[in-house]
Design a protein around this motif. Structure first.
Motif, mmCIF file in Angstrom:
data_model
loop_
_atom_site.group_PDB
_atom_site.id
_atom_site.type_symbol
_atom_site.label_atom_id
_atom_site.label_comp_id
_atom_site.label_asym_id
_atom_site.label_seq_id
_atom_site.Cartn_x
_atom_site.Cartn_y
_atom_site.Cartn_z
ATOM 1 N N ALA B 6 16.412 15.853 9.656
ATOM 2 C CA ALA B 6 16.437 14.396 9.903
ATOM 3 C C ALA B 6 17.865 13.875 9.830
ATOM 4 N N ILE B 75 13.938 12.520 2.617
ATOM 5 C CA ILE B 75 12.480 12.323 2.577
ATOM 6 C C ILE B 75 11.865 12.611 3.954
ATOM 7 N N THR B 76 12.522 12.136 4.998
ATOM 8 C CA THR B 76 12.006 12.396 6.352
ATOM 9 C C THR B 76 12.035 13.890 6.665
ATOM 10 N N LYS B 79 9.167 15.506 4.926
ATOM 11 C CA LYS B 79 7.885 15.201 5.605
ATOM 12 C C LYS B 79 7.743 16.057 6.855
ATOM 13 N N ARG B 80 8.847 16.199 7.583
ATOM 14 C CA ARG B 80 8.799 16.990 8.817
ATOM 15 C C ARG B 80 8.549 18.460 8.499
#
Lengths: 275, 85
Positions: B6, B75-76, B79-80
């Motif tokens: 990200a 965080i992204t 999540k990915r």
């Protein structure tokens, strides 16, 4: 850009989750805005969130950012009467649970939106209308030009409706960030038709826009003289009086008050009277 | 191997990549490494703790991002990586 959003003197800053964010980056952008709003020590004076269109899966996720309590308003793309009312209903529930109010700024960018303009603008919570020039031209299958003649009618109609309902008429941004002269002419045309504000897409556009939309020294001086004369006339029990040989009545006094309010809003001082 | 990425290498941003690992590894390349290496590492460690992650490899290419940007990008990326199942 986000890190310096608070320093350029914009009246409000719009965080865009719609067109400027690639579809694969929507969730990432939401995370970034959320952490910015919750973690940055100084925020812009007013934070507006441009969400994705109501018929997209991202729309409801975007609106969850209201829970940060740092957002002052929602900018609604491709607004219709139905979608604006639906947003207002949803925000009403949010307002009750979060204990604060949110502005709604519908983006008027479809020909069909103009058929419903008065009804969209009348929805409770709507504080301004933004003209979306690019999408409007696309919908109309017309070319957007530097001179902007194609936006004469939509600007005028949006300005009239906004004025009648006492809300902001926000002009479409000028896309060429390196064309200062073009931006100034574009803003002057919008202002002459009654638009009261203009969106910027780059910080360097902000001073030029303020220069057009904030009152000039001559206007402020005139307004001050009118209001001073009104005070004197009021003491003498006169409703209508003359100043420099011209009749001053209530519409002119109202205009003078509006100019002084704008001067206050843009923090423009009253110039020295040259007399 | 599960991975997640990200962010960007644009100014004021950070490109964060995470890789499945059986140990904790944090690699930081920053234009302000001399002054802010420890702070960037602290933000990464705190965010991993919040996300209950102990073992992972994090590569952060920082271009002057503030704490909230590093946190959001991490965080992204996490999540990915999870959605990469």
């Amino acid at each position: 850009m986000m890190q310096t959003a608070d320093v350029f003197g914009a009246d409000s800053v719009i965080f865009d989750l719609e067109d400027s964010v690639h579809i694969n980056e929507k969730a990432s952008a939401r995370n970034l805005i959320k952490d910015y709003l919750l973690g940055h020590p100084v925020l812009p004076s007013k934070v507006i969130l441009r969400v994705n269109a109501p018929d997209t899966a991202d729309y409801s996720f975007d609106l969850q950012l209201l829970d940060t309590l740092k957002i002052d308003g929602i900018m609604l793309p491709k607004a219709s009467e139905k979608s604006t009312k639906a947003l207002a209903e949803m925000l009403k529930r949010k307002e009750e649970s979060l204990g604060r109010q949110f502005d709604i700024i519908p983006i008027i960018e479809l020909a069909s939106s103009f058929l419903e303009l008065k009804n969209i603008a009348s929805v409770k919570g709507v504080t301004g209308l933004l003209l979306g020039g690019e999408d409007f031209c696309s919908d109309m299958e017309i070319k957007r030009t530097r001179e902007g003649k194609e936006l004469w009618f939509p600007r005028a109609e949006l300005a009239i409706v906004s004025r009648a309902l006492g809300i902001d008429a926000i002009d479409t941004p000028f896309a060429d960030v390196n064309d200062d002269e073009g931006l100034t002419q574009d803003a002057l045309m919008a202002s002459s038709l009654g638009m009261t504000a203009k969106a910027a897409i780059h910080p360097r556009q902000i001073p030029l826009i303020h220069a057009v939309f904030s009152p000039s020294n001559d206007q402020i001086l005139w307004a001050k003289n009118v209001l001073d004369a009104e005070k004197k006339a009021s003491k003498n029990g006169l409703g209508v009086f003359s100043l420099d040989g011209k009749m001053i009545d209530q519409p002119i006094i109202k205009r003078a008050r509006t100019i002084m309010q704008k001067a206050q809003r843009y923090e423009v001082g009253v110039p020295e009277n040259e007399e | 191997m599960k991975t997640g990425v990200a962010g960007t290498k644009e100014s004021n941003d950070a490109l964060i990549s995470v890789f499945e690992s059986d140990m904790l590894e944090i690699e930081i390349q920053s234009i302000v490494d001399l002054m802010y290496h420890d702070q960037i590492e602290k933000v990464i460690r705190e965010t991993l703790k919040e996300e209950h992650i102990q073992n992972i490899r994090v590569v952060c290419v920082d271009k002057g991002a503030l704490d909230y940007t590093i946190r959001a990008r991490l965080i992204t990326a996490l999540k990915r990586m999870k959605s990469d199942d």
